[in-house]
Motif scaffolding. Sequence first.
Motif, mmCIF file in Angstrom:
data_model
loop_
_atom_site.group_PDB
_atom_site.id
_atom_site.type_symbol
_atom_site.label_atom_id
_atom_site.label_comp_id
_atom_site.label_asym_id
_atom_site.label_seq_id
_atom_site.Cartn_x
_atom_site.Cartn_y
_atom_site.Cartn_z
ATOM 1 N N LEU A 1 30.091 122.009 -14.650
ATOM 2 C CA LEU A 1 30.304 121.474 -13.391
ATOM 3 C C LEU A 1 31.724 121.074 -13.230
ATOM 4 N N TYR B 1 31.556 119.028 -7.858
ATOM 5 C CA TYR B 1 30.454 118.642 -8.595
ATOM 6 C C TYR B 1 30.599 117.770 -9.689
ATOM 7 N N ASN B 2 32.028 117.374 -9.960
ATOM 8 C CA ASN B 2 32.339 116.699 -11.028
ATOM 9 C C ASN B 2 32.568 115.236 -10.727
#
Length: 266
Positions: free
Chosen positions: A74, A78-79
Amino acid sequence: MLKTNHGKKLLSKVLAVSILVSALAFTACKNEKKLTASSTLNTSESSDKVPAKLKKISEETKSYLADKNIVVVLGYGYNDEENVTKITQNLNENFGVETEDKKALITVLVYPADFMVAGKERISSLADRIEDKNLAGMIVLGAPEGLHIALSKIQDKNEDGKIHYPVFTFFSQDDVLGSESTSDFVLDYAHKTNTIESEVTDFIPDFDATNILTNSVSKMLELREPLRADGNLINFVQSLLEKNRTVVRYIDGETGLQSINHFIFE
């Protein structure tokens, strides 16, 4: 004569005990192998504890996946904590996510938190992070710059210079040509269908990344090798998305050439 009969009876008992011990040892060995083979799948647990998608896979697939992992990286977009929590929970419910206390099919690595070396972010440490894993695939969301170099190092470790499992890359922030050369395919989101030049965005309206991840892992369960970059690849990528999304080939803004394994969707 009595001594002889007694000796024969004693010998028979010894043989019987030996055979029983051997049989028990063989059974224990088989059971140990079964437990080892299912260690990343958790299929030996009661059915209500087995992850949803693993309940339906075939025995042949279970055997293939024994002690294998699928790594999900990720990266950008998306982190953050919200996405990591949502994605990890979804993957755990469907396939099982590995923790320090539990083996499971999916290993989630978050950039940069899981790639810190001597206090610095090192995406190049990817090869070290997966060195002790037997991979059945890798999925990358929001690849940071330089990830393709880390993947090329993994390629170079093999005599034939290839990665022997599928690599799916979504919404890469890495070098375009580098991502294409180290992935089975690259998929991006763009407002237009003819180019992604200055049109790529981290924000995708009405899009849930957990769906494409679930679909991707489900497909990987049946794969035994990387995907071929042929005319069928676009159909495969299309199958990972919702029906209201249409996949087209990425066109290089400078050359006007279509990529064989890079796609975009609106």
